[in-house]
Write a protein that holds these residues in place. Structure first.
Motif, PDB file in Angstrom:
ATOM      1  N   ILE A   2     167.470  19.014 -21.605  1.00 41.83           N
ATOM      2  CA  ILE A   2     166.885  19.090 -20.396  1.00 41.83           C
ATOM      3  C   ILE A   2     166.130  20.054 -19.623  1.00 41.83           C
ATOM      4  O   ILE A   2     166.647  21.161 -19.830  1.00 41.83           O
ATOM      5  CB  ILE A   2     168.207  18.520 -19.136  1.00 41.83           C
ATOM      6  N   LEU A   5     166.024  19.278 -13.534  1.00 41.11           N
ATOM      7  CA  LEU A   5     166.537  18.240 -13.011  1.00 41.11           C
ATOM      8  C   LEU A   5     165.673  17.589 -11.928  1.00 41.11           C
ATOM      9  O   LEU A   5     165.442  18.407 -10.881  1.00 41.11           O
ATOM     10  CB  LEU A   5     168.113  18.210 -12.471  1.00 41.11           C
ATOM     11  N   VAL A  29     173.989  12.698 -17.760  1.00 40.88           N
ATOM     12  CA  VAL A  29     172.649  12.516 -17.344  1.00 40.88           C
ATOM     13  C   VAL A  29     172.031  12.381 -18.702  1.00 40.88           C
ATOM     14  O   VAL A  29     171.997  13.003 -19.621  1.00 40.88           O
ATOM     15  CB  VAL A  29     172.017  13.819 -16.956  1.00 40.88           C
ATOM     16  N   VAL A  31     168.439  11.755 -20.907  1.00 47.22           N
ATOM     17  CA  VAL A  31     167.018  12.399 -21.421  1.00 47.22           C
ATOM     18  C   VAL A  31     166.295  11.456 -22.252  1.00 47.22           C
ATOM     19  O   VAL A  31     166.716  10.727 -22.895  1.00 47.22           O
ATOM     20  CB  VAL A  31     166.966  13.649 -21.586  1.00 47.22           C
ATOM     21  N   ALA A  37     164.821  14.200 -17.539  1.00 53.18           N
ATOM     22  CA  ALA A  37     166.008  13.571 -17.247  1.00 53.18           C
ATOM     23  C   ALA A  37     165.548  12.276 -16.538  1.00 53.18           C
ATOM     24  O   ALA A  37     164.673  12.111 -15.594  1.00 53.18           O
ATOM     25  CB  ALA A  37     166.786  14.380 -16.034  1.00 53.18           C
TER      26      ALA A  37
END
Length: 119
Positions: A2, A5, A29, A31, A37
């Protein structure tokens, strides 16, 4: 991996953490191939008490299946520390599922919730 964010994910993480408090919130989360993300997957915390979180393997499998179907991958696992601290506990470190994923801790700071990333 990531990058930054997006604000909408940070806001959703904070909302989930606040709604779950005093229990811990948890999830993942996803990606895309560029490392952006793209989605937050909130999953139920299956821990019996406060101060811990447990993710059901079936929930993890469902998230992995969905991300793979979309051409994404899991970039981070997250959970909240409703009463702090803003860092992983020894239990968090010992139970890490995948060392490639970032570990996000959502915790209160003043009147707001903050998100910190750890590897």
């Amino acid at each position: 991996m990531i990058g930054t964010l997006p604000a909408w994910i940070v806001a959703e993480l904070a909302t989930q953490a606040e709604d779950a408090s005093p229990a811990e919130a948890c999830g993942f989360v996803a990606v895309d191939q560029a490392g952006t993300a793209v989605r937050m997957y909130a999953v139920p915390n299956r821990a019996a008490g406060l101060g811990a979180y447990t993710i059901d393997p079936a929930d993890l499998f469902a998230v992995i299946s969905d991300t793979e179907r979309r051409g994404w991958e899991i970039g981070a696992i997250y959970h909240s520390h409703p009463s702090g601290p803003s860092r992983p506990s020894r239990t968090d470190l010992d139970s890490a599922i995948d060392p490639e994923w970032l570990s996000l801790i959502v915790s209160p700071q003043g009147d707001a919730w903050i998100v910190k990333a750890f590897r």
